[in-house]
Design an enzyme around this catalytic site. Structure first.
Site, short mmCIF file in Angstrom:
data_model
loop_
_atom_site.label_atom_id
_atom_site.label_comp_id
_atom_site.label_asym_id
_atom_site.label_seq_id
_atom_site.Cartn_x
_atom_site.Cartn_y
_atom_site.Cartn_z
N LYS A 1 47.86 48.05 39.83
CA LYS A 1 47.66 47.06 38.88
C LYS A 1 46.00 47.21 38.24
O LYS A 1 45.23 47.48 39.09
CB LYS A 1 48.05 45.60 39.45
CG LYS A 1 47.48 44.61 38.42
CD LYS A 1 47.96 43.24 38.85
CE LYS A 1 47.31 42.55 40.06
NZ LYS A 1 45.85 42.21 39.56
N GLU B 1 47.34 35.42 34.12
CA GLU B 1 46.66 34.58 35.01
C GLU B 1 45.86 33.57 34.15
O GLU B 1 45.24 33.85 33.24
CB GLU B 1 45.52 35.34 35.90
CG GLU B 1 44.71 34.57 36.91
CD GLU B 1 44.14 35.18 37.77
OE1 GLU B 1 44.18 36.52 37.98
OE2 GLU B 1 43.31 34.59 38.65
O1 KIV Z 1 43.78 40.02 43.45
C1 KIV Z 1 44.86 39.19 43.26
O2 KIV Z 1 45.39 38.57 44.16
C2 KIV Z 1 45.66 38.94 41.86
C3 KIV Z 1 46.69 37.87 41.61
C4 KIV Z 1 45.77 36.93 41.92
C5 KIV Z 1 47.49 38.07 40.55
O3 KIV Z 1 45.08 39.79 40.95
#
Ligand code: KIV
Length: 276
Positions: free
Chosen positions: A123, A192
């Site tokens: 991600k 988010e």
């Molecule tokens: O780092 C994380 O936990 C996240 C989530 C809040 C989506 O990116």
């Protein structure tokens, strides 16, 4: 990745599984985990996606922001999680400055995450400025999840963790970014802390799943940080958080009882020690 083993092992969740879930209208559940034991519990409970978030910086390492997290830290946490998982899709955050400099460096970081940690996908935070990077990683065969709205790695640019994209201009550019990420090959996008109506529009306008945190019920799925939803952090109380347990109190009670039992010479008893 095979989805059906023919044995008693559960079918593995893949990036295709979650895209198909969106198309069937089935909601997607995602939680964070950062270690083997927690990952085993979350996986065995039936979650579809485990995110090894760089929120590890806050809840595991005690930093105020996610900025200090390094690629080596994230590889360590992700490899611990992967060893605890049989079924869930494991997505790992690429940390701050492991993908922003050049697409080539980003691909090397993503490759390390897949090869050294065993992640199933990565991600990345951001829209237009990272589109070429997303394409490069996807072209190499590595699935990418996007992340728009409040992107905590940019906290020093935003200056605050408040709700994003409340004004029309930022909302329009977020919708455009979501479409660009889809075109670049992302299989899903985290939204988010944005208005629920905006998240609903994005969700309707793209064919890949949106996973919301503080983004309302119309997202295709939801994600929470495991420490928050289990009630381990008493001091973190954003509007979007629902607590499903009070683990802080359960742990405190157990530890207090243990201390008392040690002091009272009640622990260990005859059955809890070895004979000659
Ligand atoms: O780092 C994380 O936990 C996240 C989530 C809040 C989506 O990116």
């Amino acid at each position: 990745m095979s989805t059906q083993t023919g044995s008693s092992k559960p079918a593995k969740i893949t990036t295709q599984t979650v895209v198909e879930m969106k198309h069937r209208g089935e909601k997607i559940s995602m939680l964070t985990a950062y270690d083997f034991t927690m990952a085993q519990i979350v996986d065995q409970a039936g979650i579809e996606i485990i995110l090894v978030g760089d929120s590890a910086s806050n809840v595991m390492a005690g930093h105020e922001t996610t900025v200090p997290m390094t690629l080596d830290h994230m590889i360590y946490h992700t490899s611990c999680v992967v060893r605890g998982v049989d079924r869930a899709l494991v997505i790992a955050d690429l940390p701050f400055m492991s993908y922003q400099v050049t697409p080539k460096e980003a691909l090397i970081s993503a490759g390390r995450m897949m090869k050294e940690a065993g992640a199933h996908a990565v991600k990345l935070e951001g829209g237009k400025p990272i589109i070429n990077t997303v394409k490069k990683i996807v072209d190499a065969g590595i699935p990418v999840m996007g992340h728009l709205g409040l992107t905590p790695q940019s906290i020093y640019k935003f200056g605050t963790y408040k709700v994003r994209a409340q004004e029309e201009e930022e909302a329009d550019s977020l919708i455009a970014d979501a479409k660009l990420l889809e075109e670049a090959g992302c299989f899903a996008i985290v939204l988010e802390k944005i208005p629920a109506k905006l998240a609903a529009i994005v969700t309707a306008e793209i064919s890949i799943p949106t996973i919301g945190i503080g983004a309302g019920v119309d997202c295709d799925g939801q994600v929470l940080v495991i420490h928050d939803m289990l009630g381990m952090n008493k001091g973190f109380n954003p509007r979007f958080l629902r607590r499903y347990a009070d683990i802080h109190s359960v742990m405190t009670g157990a530890i207090e009882q243990y201390i008392k039992d040690v002091k009272d010479k009640d622990f260990p008893n005859q059955d809890e020690q070895y004979g000659a």
